[in-house]
Design a protein around this motif. Structure first.
Motif, PDB file in Angstrom:
ATOM      1  N   GLY A 121       0.849  -1.179   0.000  1.00  0.00           N
ATOM      2  CA  GLY A 121       0.000   0.000   0.000  1.00  0.00           C
ATOM      3  C   GLY A 121       0.883   1.226   0.000  1.00  0.00           C
ATOM      4  N   ALA A 122       0.250   2.379  -0.230  1.00  0.00           N
ATOM      5  CA  ALA A 122       1.024   3.624  -0.240  1.00  0.00           C
ATOM      6  C   ALA A 122       1.283   4.092   1.186  1.00  0.00           C
ATOM      7  CB  ALA A 122       0.263   4.687  -1.015  1.00  0.00           C
ATOM      8  N   GLY A 123       0.204   4.137   1.972  1.00  0.00           N
ATOM      9  CA  GLY A 123       0.312   4.636   3.343  1.00  0.00           C
ATOM     10  C   GLY A 123       0.820   3.539   4.256  1.00  0.00           C
ATOM     11  N   VAL A 146      -0.993   3.161  -6.844  1.00  0.00           N
ATOM     12  CA  VAL A 146      -2.020   3.676  -5.935  1.00  0.00           C
ATOM     13  C   VAL A 146      -2.546   5.043  -6.395  1.00  0.00           C
ATOM     14  CG1 VAL A 146      -2.257   4.516  -3.546  1.00  0.00           C
ATOM     15  CG2 VAL A 146      -0.955   2.434  -4.004  1.00  0.00           C
ATOM     16  N   ARG A 284      -5.603   9.375   5.305  1.00  0.00           N
ATOM     17  CA  ARG A 284      -5.895   8.519   6.457  1.00  0.00           C
ATOM     18  C   ARG A 284      -6.815   9.311   7.388  1.00  0.00           C
ATOM     19  NH1 ARG A 284      -4.572   4.852   3.911  1.00  0.00           N
ATOM     20  NH2 ARG A 284      -2.860   3.391   4.233  1.00  0.00           N
ATOM     21  N   HIS A 331     -13.263   2.980   2.596  1.00  0.00           N
ATOM     22  CA  HIS A 331     -11.856   2.833   2.184  1.00  0.00           C
ATOM     23  C   HIS A 331     -11.750   2.060   0.854  1.00  0.00           C
ATOM     24  CE1 HIS A 331      -7.523   2.863   3.915  1.00  0.00           C
ATOM     25  NE2 HIS A 331      -7.489   2.915   2.595  1.00  0.00           N
ATOM     26  N   THR A 334      -8.406   2.231  -3.558  1.00  0.00           N
ATOM     27  CA  THR A 334      -7.692   1.381  -4.519  1.00  0.00           C
ATOM     28  C   THR A 334      -8.447   0.069  -4.744  1.00  0.00           C
ATOM     29  OG1 THR A 334      -6.371   0.476  -2.717  1.00  0.00           O
ATOM     30  CG2 THR A 334      -5.402   2.289  -3.965  1.00  0.00           C
ATOM     31  N   MET A 343      -0.831  -3.340  -7.220  1.00  0.00           N
ATOM     32  CA  MET A 343      -0.192  -3.098  -5.911  1.00  0.00           C
ATOM     33  C   MET A 343       0.493  -4.368  -5.402  1.00  0.00           C
ATOM     34  SD  MET A 343      -3.218  -0.839  -4.246  1.00  0.00           S
ATOM     35  CE  MET A 343      -2.640  -0.792  -2.566  1.00  0.00           C
TER      36      MET A 343
HETATM   37  O1  LIG Z   1      -5.057   3.163   1.562  1.00  0.00           O
HETATM   38  C1  LIG Z   1      -4.447   2.723   0.650  1.00  0.00           C
HETATM   39  C2  LIG Z   1      -3.020   2.763   0.559  1.00  0.00           C
HETATM   40  O2  LIG Z   1      -2.377   3.266   1.492  1.00  0.00           O
HETATM   41  O3  LIG Z   1      -2.466   2.289  -0.429  1.00  0.00           O
END
Ligand SMILES: O=CC(=O)O
Length: 380
Positions: A121-123, A146, A284, A331, A334, A343
């Motif tokens: 994930g990105a976060g 993402v 977030r 949420h 993605t 991803m």
């Molecule tokens: O929330 C989605 C991410 O962090 O990729």
């Protein structure tokens, strides 16, 4: 001959003690090498949905095991038991329910053989990078795949908020259209004459900017820790945070969650924004102090709130999501087949890159200066 039989010595970190960090190097200093033969073994934490092809390839090169620990307690035990020789871990966002956050406690229990931790994930707020850095473990996240799907979600939320589409839809479902012979929702606003403020101009922020441009907003301003080089600004104007709060009619939040940003959008910062501001959060939940939102939305200080993320998700503040001018998603930023596959593949490529070169492909920003004595885990 099987490549597994060839393994290389790795850079390693000090052995665990009750004070494991006392002699640990800092993130900017070289790690003290402790030579140790390691047979590559990848631990997957969380389910792989679609990236089966690349995992087949990795499985043909090294041992891949799926985490079976039922809960954090078991995971902690298993790290000293059946996972005591893993070299690479890949984890999903949802797996936090299985292991809890990858915090200092988990970092201290990681096997000495661990070289990399790849988040899908990105976060990566579920990972406390510092204790992993101190143990010499490279941490990677997912970047490019993402960006587009998250930005699409942000645009959808912004338009829904501006136009009161969600309220219109709900009234339609309740049969109000027929009764009232009109949409019934509060009259919306067009992008015309409106200023968009993007907080956080990383990959997702830029994708939001590029998608919003054709809608005809008057201007797009952005705030970032650093101003982007002119050729990357894409027509957006760099302003201070205070100036963004003052100018923007629609604020798109695209900043990572960390100790500095947690609750950085709160009653005080919102008081600096325009009356009736539209806030959209696809980052977030906890970057906003959510407990203060119902009052601010009800009073009209916030004209509409669009969110794909919530502070205590999947627990929701019912009082907030039931307001007619709050547009909420569970949420889904993605949540597409393509994005999920991309991803997963990106995270797997981080593992593969580490196995083949000794370095992950997309190391997190906190570790950009970490010196890595890159030695492939696999012999070519
Ligand atoms: O929330 C989605 C991410 O962090 O990729």
């Amino acid at each position: 001959m099987n490549r597994l039989s060839h393994y290389k010595s790795l850079i390693r970190f000090p052995r665990l003690t009750s004070k494991p960090y006392s002699s640990a190097p800092s993130s900017s200093s070289p790690l003290s090498p402790i030579k140790m033969p390691v047979k590559p073994k990848v631990l997957r934490v969380g389910k792989i949905e679609y990236a089966h092809e690349i995992w087949q390839k990795i499985s043909s090169l090294v041992e891949v095991v799926d985490c079976e620990s039922a809960n954090r307690e078991e995971f902690l035990q298993d790290l000293a038991g059946k996972y005591k020789d893993v070299t690479n871990i890949v984890r999903t966002f949802a797996s936090v329910a299985q292991t809890g956050r990858f915090d200092e406690e988990l970092a201290l229990h990681m096997p000495e053989t661990l070289v990399s931790l790849s988040h899908t994930g990105a976060g990566y707020d579920q990972v406390d990078v510092e204790p992993f850095t101190k143990r010499g473990v490279q941490v990677s996240n997912v970047t490019v795949p993402v960006e587009a799907p998250t930005a699409d979600t942000a645009v959808w939320l912004a338009l829904s908020c501006l136009r009161n589409f969600q309220q219109g839809h709900e009234l339609l479902m309740q049969g109000e259209w027929l009764k009232k012979k009109s949409a019934g929702a509060k009259i919306g606003h067009s992008p015309e004459g409106k200023v968009v403020g993007i907080m956080g101009m990383g990959g997702i922020g830029k994708a939001i900017r590029d998608r919003l441009k054709p809608f005809g907003f008057e201007k797009i301003v952005y705030y970032n820790r650093n101003q982007l080089p002119a050729d990357q600004e894409g027509g957006a104007e760099y302003v201070t945070k205070e100036e963004l709060f003052k100018q923007a009619d629609v604020i798109m939040i695209s900043i990572p969650l960390n100790a500095n940003t947690r609750h950085s959008i709160n009653k005080e910062s919102i008081s600096q924004m325009k009356d009736g501001v539209i806030l959209v959060n696809t980052a977030r939940g906890a970057v906003i102090d959510e407990s203060q939102l119902p009052e601010l939305v009800k009073s009209g200080k916030i004209g509409a709130f669009g969110a794909d993320v919530f502070e205590h998700e999947p627990q929701l503040a019912q009082e907030l999501i039931e307001l007619p001018n709050v547009v909420s998603l569970p949420h889904m930023g993605t949540y597409t087949y393509e994005a999920t596959k991309n991803m997963e593949e990106w995270a797997a490529e981080n593992v593969l890159s580490c196995l083949q070169t000794g370095k992950v492909k997309s190391i997190v920003s906190e570790q950009k200066n970490m010196q890595i004595d890159a030695k492939p885990l696999l012999q070519n």
